[in-house]
Motif scaffolding. Sequence first.
Motif, short mmCIF file in Angstrom:
data_model
loop_
_atom_site.label_atom_id
_atom_site.label_comp_id
_atom_site.label_asym_id
_atom_site.label_seq_id
_atom_site.Cartn_x
_atom_site.Cartn_y
_atom_site.Cartn_z
N UNK A 130 1.07 -1.20 0.05
CA UNK A 130 -0.03 -0.01 -0.22
C UNK A 130 1.15 0.84 0.07
N UNK A 131 1.83 0.93 0.56
CA UNK A 131 3.16 2.38 0.72
C UNK A 131 4.10 2.85 -0.36
N UNK A 132 3.81 1.77 -1.21
CA UNK A 132 4.37 1.85 -3.10
C UNK A 132 3.89 3.63 -3.13
N UNK A 133 2.05 3.23 -3.29
CA UNK A 133 2.44 4.48 -4.01
C UNK A 133 0.75 4.70 -5.48
N UNK A 134 0.62 3.46 -5.42
CA UNK A 134 -0.33 2.71 -6.46
C UNK A 134 -1.76 3.92 -6.20
N UNK A 135 -2.28 4.61 -7.61
CA UNK A 135 -3.80 5.26 -6.97
C UNK A 135 -4.83 3.55 -6.59
N UNK A 136 -4.60 2.72 -7.09
CA UNK A 136 -5.52 1.68 -6.65
C UNK A 136 -4.40 -0.05 -6.51
N UNK A 137 -4.59 -0.71 -6.34
CA UNK A 137 -4.41 -1.99 -6.25
C UNK A 137 -5.12 -3.82 -6.91
N UNK A 138 -5.63 -3.01 -7.80
CA UNK A 138 -6.68 -3.97 -7.74
C UNK A 138 -5.86 -4.56 -9.67
N UNK A 139 -5.07 -3.35 -10.56
CA UNK A 139 -4.83 -3.72 -11.21
C UNK A 139 -3.16 -4.60 -11.73
N UNK A 140 -3.14 -5.94 -11.83
CA UNK A 140 -1.95 -6.41 -11.72
C UNK A 140 -1.57 -6.54 -12.44
N UNK A 141 -1.78 -6.04 -13.59
CA UNK A 141 -0.92 -5.06 -15.11
C UNK A 141 0.09 -3.91 -14.62
N UNK A 142 -0.44 -3.67 -13.60
CA UNK A 142 0.72 -2.03 -13.36
C UNK A 142 1.40 -2.34 -11.97
N UNK A 143 2.02 -3.42 -11.37
CA UNK A 143 2.25 -4.18 -10.66
C UNK A 143 3.74 -3.65 -10.66
N UNK A 144 4.11 -3.82 -12.40
CA UNK A 144 5.79 -4.03 -12.88
C UNK A 144 6.19 -2.61 -12.94
N UNK A 145 5.14 -1.20 -13.00
CA UNK A 145 5.95 -0.33 -13.51
C UNK A 145 5.47 0.61 -12.24
N UNK A 146 6.32 1.52 -11.94
CA UNK A 146 6.17 2.91 -11.04
C UNK A 146 4.65 3.71 -10.49
N UNK A 147 4.45 3.95 -9.66
CA UNK A 147 3.19 4.42 -9.50
C UNK A 147 3.18 5.94 -10.32
N UNK A 148 4.30 6.71 -10.26
CA UNK A 148 4.63 7.36 -11.27
C UNK A 148 4.46 7.66 -12.86
N UNK A 149 5.40 6.11 -13.00
CA UNK A 149 4.67 6.00 -14.23
C UNK A 149 3.30 6.28 -14.40
N UNK A 150 2.68 5.02 -13.55
CA UNK A 150 0.88 4.95 -13.98
C UNK A 150 0.72 5.88 -13.65
N UNK A 151 1.14 6.72 -13.55
CA UNK A 151 -0.10 8.35 -13.33
C UNK A 151 0.42 8.75 -14.62
N UNK A 152 1.82 8.44 -15.57
CA UNK A 152 2.09 9.66 -16.96
C UNK A 152 0.89 8.98 -17.94
N UNK A 153 0.45 7.32 -17.54
CA UNK A 153 -0.11 6.53 -18.87
C UNK A 153 -1.24 7.60 -18.57
N UNK A 154 -1.86 7.45 -16.98
CA UNK A 154 -2.98 8.18 -17.31
C UNK A 154 -3.54 9.19 -17.86
N UNK A 155 -2.51 10.47 -17.46
CA UNK A 155 -2.34 11.50 -18.35
C UNK A 155 -2.05 11.61 -19.73
N UNK A 156 -0.91 10.94 -19.83
CA UNK A 156 -1.33 10.43 -21.43
C UNK A 156 -3.13 9.69 -22.17
#
Length: 212
Positions: A130-156
Amino acid sequence: MPHFKDVIAATLPKGIVLPPAFAQAIDWLEATGYVFEDKYVALTPPDKSRSIILQFEPVSQGHVAAWLGTDDPAFTNRLAPIIRTGGDGSYAALWRADDGTLSIVHVGSGSGSIMMQTLVENPVDMLRLMAIGYSELCWPENFSITPAEEHAELVAAIGIENAPVYRAPNEFRRFVEKTFAVSVPQRAIDITGNVMEMDDPFRRWLQTVQEG
């Protein structure tokens, strides 16, 4: 008014107790002021602009019965969803195995996330996750990227004007690392491994529920 950990503990089914590590985390979040309308405790200030969905909540036994497709206590008393992992209605839950041990499993909503399997074996690892910082933890396809990368993908995908401002749970991260003498990695996969490819006892148990 009771402490929020006691509110959650009172909703747990017989045979499942709130792990001490979770109780410590909930106490810290409550003392920090991260309680929203006495309904849940969040990892960051619980305002409308928060980008992290993760939060501790009381158990809804009606939700457990509906999700399992049975109200048989032989099954429902073994599952306690207490951590919301996604805006779609997914949760992480305490699950009591056949031998009585507790692990933390993911209860996907089905309408969004379909991840239904063990996340971690112990509560401290769940707090690290939980402390890693993902906005959600229900998407295992995002587990191999960082929260910053996850957010960048959302912005894009939706544009910066439509994406919530990302706020890392830095205070919570420091609390977890200091309290439990652990490190918090940058990616979920460093804690969970590739969960979607693992033979999993929780998935096997779910098959027995369906058969029963």
